[in-house]
Design a protein around this motif. Structure first.
Motif, PDB file in Angstrom:
ATOM      1  N   TYR A 536       0.943  -1.123   0.022  1.00  0.00           N
ATOM      2  CA  TYR A 536       0.005  -0.058  -0.054  1.00  0.00           C
ATOM      3  C   TYR A 536       1.008   1.224   0.054  1.00  0.00           C
ATOM      4  CZ  TYR A 536      -3.549  -3.450   1.693  1.00  0.00           C
ATOM      5  OH  TYR A 536      -3.971  -4.449   1.785  1.00  0.00           O
ATOM      6  N   LEU A 537       0.399   2.192  -0.732  1.00  0.00           N
ATOM      7  CA  LEU A 537       1.000   3.387  -0.782  1.00  0.00           C
ATOM      8  C   LEU A 537       0.277   4.599  -0.784  1.00  0.00           C
ATOM      9  CD1 LEU A 537       3.867   5.069  -1.311  1.00  0.00           C
ATOM     10  CD2 LEU A 537       3.367   4.948  -3.799  1.00  0.00           C
ATOM     11  N   TRP A 538       0.547   5.324   0.382  1.00  0.00           N
ATOM     12  CA  TRP A 538      -0.705   6.517   0.563  1.00  0.00           C
ATOM     13  C   TRP A 538      -0.056   7.898   0.126  1.00  0.00           C
ATOM     14  CZ3 TRP A 538      -5.514   5.823   2.367  1.00  0.00           C
ATOM     15  CH2 TRP A 538      -5.887   4.513   2.813  1.00  0.00           C
ATOM     16  N   SER A 539      -0.877   8.519  -0.001  1.00  0.00           N
ATOM     17  CA  SER A 539      -0.180   9.801  -0.623  1.00  0.00           C
ATOM     18  C   SER A 539      -1.642  10.845  -0.286  1.00  0.00           C
ATOM     19  CB  SER A 539      -0.089  10.086  -2.179  1.00  0.00           C
ATOM     20  OG  SER A 539      -0.862   9.592  -3.026  1.00  0.00           O
ATOM     21  N   PHE A 555       2.999   9.512   2.146  1.00  0.00           N
ATOM     22  CA  PHE A 555       3.180   9.353   3.665  1.00  0.00           C
ATOM     23  C   PHE A 555       2.854   7.981   4.112  1.00  0.00           C
ATOM     24  CE2 PHE A 555      -1.133  10.135   3.133  1.00  0.00           C
ATOM     25  CZ  PHE A 555      -1.933   9.726   4.023  1.00  0.00           C
ATOM     26  N   PRO A 556       3.399   7.559   5.093  1.00  0.00           N
ATOM     27  CA  PRO A 556       3.328   6.333   5.960  1.00  0.00           C
ATOM     28  C   PRO A 556       1.925   6.310   6.680  1.00  0.00           C
ATOM     29  CG  PRO A 556       4.825   7.226   7.043  1.00  0.00           C
ATOM     30  CD  PRO A 556       4.762   8.342   5.902  1.00  0.00           C
ATOM     31  N   CYS A 557       0.978   5.390   6.188  1.00  0.00           N
ATOM     32  CA  CYS A 557      -0.269   5.471   7.108  1.00  0.00           C
ATOM     33  C   CYS A 557      -0.246   4.918   8.100  1.00  0.00           C
ATOM     34  CB  CYS A 557      -1.275   4.941   6.157  1.00  0.00           C
ATOM     35  SG  CYS A 557      -2.969   4.985   6.761  1.00  0.00           S
ATOM     36  N   ASN A 558      -0.142   5.693   9.221  1.00  0.00           N
ATOM     37  CA  ASN A 558      -0.293   5.117  10.641  1.00  0.00           C
ATOM     38  C   ASN A 558      -1.171   6.116  11.535  1.00  0.00           C
ATOM     39  OD1 ASN A 558       0.174   4.053  13.323  1.00  0.00           O
ATOM     40  ND2 ASN A 558       2.235   4.550  13.390  1.00  0.00           N
ATOM     41  N   ARG A 563       1.295  12.700  15.548  1.00  0.00           N
ATOM     42  CA  ARG A 563       2.035  13.722  14.814  1.00  0.00           C
ATOM     43  C   ARG A 563       1.898  13.452  13.236  1.00  0.00           C
ATOM     44  NH1 ARG A 563       6.817  14.496  15.552  1.00  0.00           N
ATOM     45  NH2 ARG A 563       6.744  16.744  14.922  1.00  0.00           N
ATOM     46  N   LEU A 564       0.956  12.540  12.905  1.00  0.00           N
ATOM     47  CA  LEU A 564       1.053  12.236  11.610  1.00  0.00           C
ATOM     48  C   LEU A 564       0.741  13.305  10.629  1.00  0.00           C
ATOM     49  CD1 LEU A 564       1.177  10.138   8.950  1.00  0.00           C
ATOM     50  CD2 LEU A 564      -1.268   9.915   9.549  1.00  0.00           C
TER      51      LEU A 564
END
Length: 695
Positions: A536-539, A555-558, A563-564
């Motif tokens: 998975y690649l989030w943007s 961005f890494p999805c967490n 603080r994301l």
């Protein structure tokens, strides 16, 4: 078992077969617009014959069949497609014709706009309304739907595009309308904007939906016929179709979303360039593909393919992610002509495969780039298409003399060289647009020269733009088909947010992330991708509140990271500063879209070290080519005679089935262990750091 990839282009159809050991077999056959299925069967017959099989035996042993098709783009360019109606919110049916105020030629108010794809009498307003947040203001008027159905039936409409105001926020009205209309018109194809794009931009969404509605019935008929014929011949697996974003989908999804396959063929070339960059450890790569009708340019940067969230195709916006490919009409069949002022032009019109260039002897009378190359001595009359086609040099001479040389008052070789140089300038301009105009230094890139025609121009093109290293892959003549073998099943979903971004993730973002991941997982499960084979690649698309264009950040999805969103904001300000020379960290940011790219995990790559030593010389012959100043004798080599460690010094020709490499002065060619031809500029010059070392 075998995997077969088929790329149907404007002039040739390319087929690449791979077995379980990684061995490849290729075929190239002339295109046939009247019966594209026939040429695919013809190509399969050629592959089967090479393996000693019948077509039935070959297809019965095939466990993957990938297709890159031009059916959709050809129908769009030729003004073909299903008879389509457009349903919009009442009062907004002319958005398709009003377009945007921006013109392709801003100083020419008489510039011709592309035709409106749906005439006004087939654009109907539906009584309903959502506000900008997607909250219903007026319920769908169900009493209007039978009237609409009767009108569409009377007009014999085959397809319907539905684009209601703010449906990207709330698709409820579109879905309700489709359900009610489909019950009355079960044979009519219905395309919803909310199923294609969940982004703002009324005109762009409408254009995308209309294109999809026009093309999907055409592509569906083609795929059903192809699937039926292949199954009758023994194929037991479903077809896989290449998409604009470099991934694959199945026939079910492709039939519903033809607009996502407009660049499925060129996308294979970009995917192949991506794989080549990883294999040769070349993170910065210009992929240039010259086929029979066009010249396509794309970039691999930092080992990644360049993707644009939307593009313009034939003058129409398409609001779907696609690989960033710039195309100009400079292929081997592109026609040379004189404009009203007597200026020599090349393209964009092409002679195609039929009648083709004059030298094909199939009735073509217009001079093309292929005719010019033949007159210059760069092509072998008796070894075209691996010896399966003889070229007629006299017809090429006659076409250039009649149409170009005599009107300009020059000799035929001088006219042929002028055609070559004009075509070369078009290619240099295209690479310039994709590199320097975007702020990239081409001297930091290598050039992958692919397609059957580009190796004739590769070293001149590289030198013209400042590139000092060229790679001609082992499968360069069929590179788009080769690249399709690297394409994974892939799904991209997005959600329009358009809210101010706080430092902590709010409920709306959490909910959107959860829904997008569930949507992507459902589609990957349907495609048969196991859960342990998914990545998975989030943007996110962000901007300052007073800006028009966004910046896309991965961005890494967490979502548990408090603080994301703060980290994403900090990254945005840094990228904005680097890209535009300023940033405004005191301002809040607008989160425009969330995107998720979910796909099969990629295969690992074996890095191949390039040979750069000169060993025993290969055998060669002497041939004559016309160069500025007159005829010149140069050496001609056969690609199959080269071995790793053998060096070839320019000027020289290197010939193989389906392509010929023209090595200019000061260039040296070596074959690497994987069979790729590596070309390096040898003359003294400055490298990207300007330290004056030689190359």
């Amino acid at each position: 078992m075998y995997a077969i990839a088929v790329d149907v282009g404007g002039t040739f159809a390319d087929l690449v077969l791979r077995d379980q050991q990684g061995h490849t077999f290729t075929a190239k056959v002339p295109s046939n617009y009247k019966d594209p299925l026939e040429m695919i069967i013809h190509g399969l017959s050629a592959l089967a014959q090479e393996l000693g099989f019948s077509v039935r035996e070959l297809l019965s042993c095939t466990d993957k069949f990938i297709h890159g098709t031009t059916v959709g783009i050809n129908a769009l360019l030729q003004g073909q497609g299903a008879k389509t109606a457009l349903i919009t919110t009442a009062g907004f049916r002319d958005a398709l014709e009003l377009r945007r105020s921006q013109l392709s030629e801003p100083w020419d108010l008489r510039a011709v706009l592309p035709p409106v794809l749906v005439p006004r009498y087939l654009r109907l307003g539906l009584r309903e309304r959502l506000d900008y947040r997607g909250v219903p203001l007026k319920a769908l008027d169900k009493t209007q739907i039978p009237e609409i159905a009767d009108f569409l039936r009377q007009e014999q409409v085959e397809s319907v595009a539905v684009c209601l105001l703010f449906s990207w926020r709330n698709p409820a009205h579109e879905r309700e309308f489709k359900e009610l209309l489909q019950a009355l018109l079960p044979q009519v194809f219905i395309s919803l904007s909310s199923e294609l794009s969940t982004q703002m931009g009324e005109y762009e969404r409408t254009s995308t939906t209309v294109i999809n509605a026009r093309l999907s019935p055409v592509l569906s008929d083609y795929l059903l016929n192809l699937d039926s014929q292949l199954r009758d011949l023994g194929l037991r697996v479903p077809l896989s179709l290449a998409r604009n974003n470099g991934g694959l989908t199945d026939m079910f999804q492709a039939k519903r979303c033809a607009v996502s396959t407009l660049f499925s063929g060129p996308a294979g070339g970009v995917k192949g360039g991506w794989a080549l960059a990883h294999e040769l450890d070349l993170p910065e790569l210009v992929v240039a593909d010259m086929g029979g009708t066009s010249f396509d340019v794309s970039l691999i940067r930092q080992g990644k393919m360049e993707v644009t969230p939307q593009a313009e195709v034939a003058g129409y916006p398409v609001q779907l992610p696609m690989l960033d490919i710039h195309t100009v009409g400079a292929g081997g069949g592109s026609i040379a002509w004189l404009d009203q002022g007597g200026m020599l032009r090349v393209g964009p019109h092409s002679a195609g495969a039929q009648p083709g260039p004059a030298c094909y002897g199939l009735g073509g009378e217009e001079p093309t780039i292929t005719d010019a190359a033949l007159v210059l001595g760069l092509l072998d009359c008796s070894n075209f298409l691996g010896g399966r086609m003889n070229l007629d040099g006299k017809r090429a001479l006659q076409a250039i003399e009649t149409k170009i040389a005599r009107p300009l008052g020059v000799s035929v070789p001088e006219a042929a060289n002028a055609i070559y140089q004009v075509a070369l300038s078009l290619m240099i301009d295209a690479v310039y647009l994709m590199t320097i105009k975007k702020g990239y230094d081409p001297r930091l890139f290598s050039l992958a020269a692919v397609g059957g025609a580009l190796p004739l121009f590769a070293t001149a093109l590289a030198e013209g733009i400042g590139i000092r290293r060229v790679v001609i892959p082992a499968q360069a003549p069929v590179f788009c088909a080769q690249g399709l073998h690297y394409a994974p099943f892939q799904i991209e979903v997005s959600r329009g947010i358009y809210e101010l971004l706080g430092e902590q993730p709010d409920f709306k973002c959490r909910e959107a992330i959860s829904e997008l991941e569930e949507q992507a997982d459902q589609e990957l499960s349907r495609l048969g991708v196991a859960s342990d084979r998914r990545c998975y690649l989030w943007s996110a698309d962000l901007k300052y509140p007073d800006q028009h264009h966004e910046i896309t950040l991965e961005f890494p999805c967490n979502v548990s990271d408090i603080r994301l969103w703060q980290r994403i904001g900090e990254a945005f300000h840094a990228v904005h500063q680097r890209r535009y020379g300023y940033s405004q960290p005191e301002k809040s940011l607008v989160l425009v879209n969330l995107r998720l790219l979910a796909c099969e995990k990629e295969n690992s790559f074996r890095t191949v070290a390039g040979q750069d030593t000169v060993g025993e010389a290969a055998s060669s012959e002497i041939c004559s080519v016309y160069r500025p100043g007159g005829l010149q004798e140069i050496r001609s080599y056969r690609w199959q005679d080269l071995k790793p460690g053998m060096g070839v010094e320019g000027p020289a020709l290197i010939k193989r089935n389906f392509t010929t490499v023209f090595l200019e002065d000061n260039w040296r060619a070596n074959l690497d262990q994987a069979g790729n031809l590596l070309l390096n500029l040898r003359k003294e010059g400055f490298n990207a750091d300007g330290d004056g070392r030689s190359y």
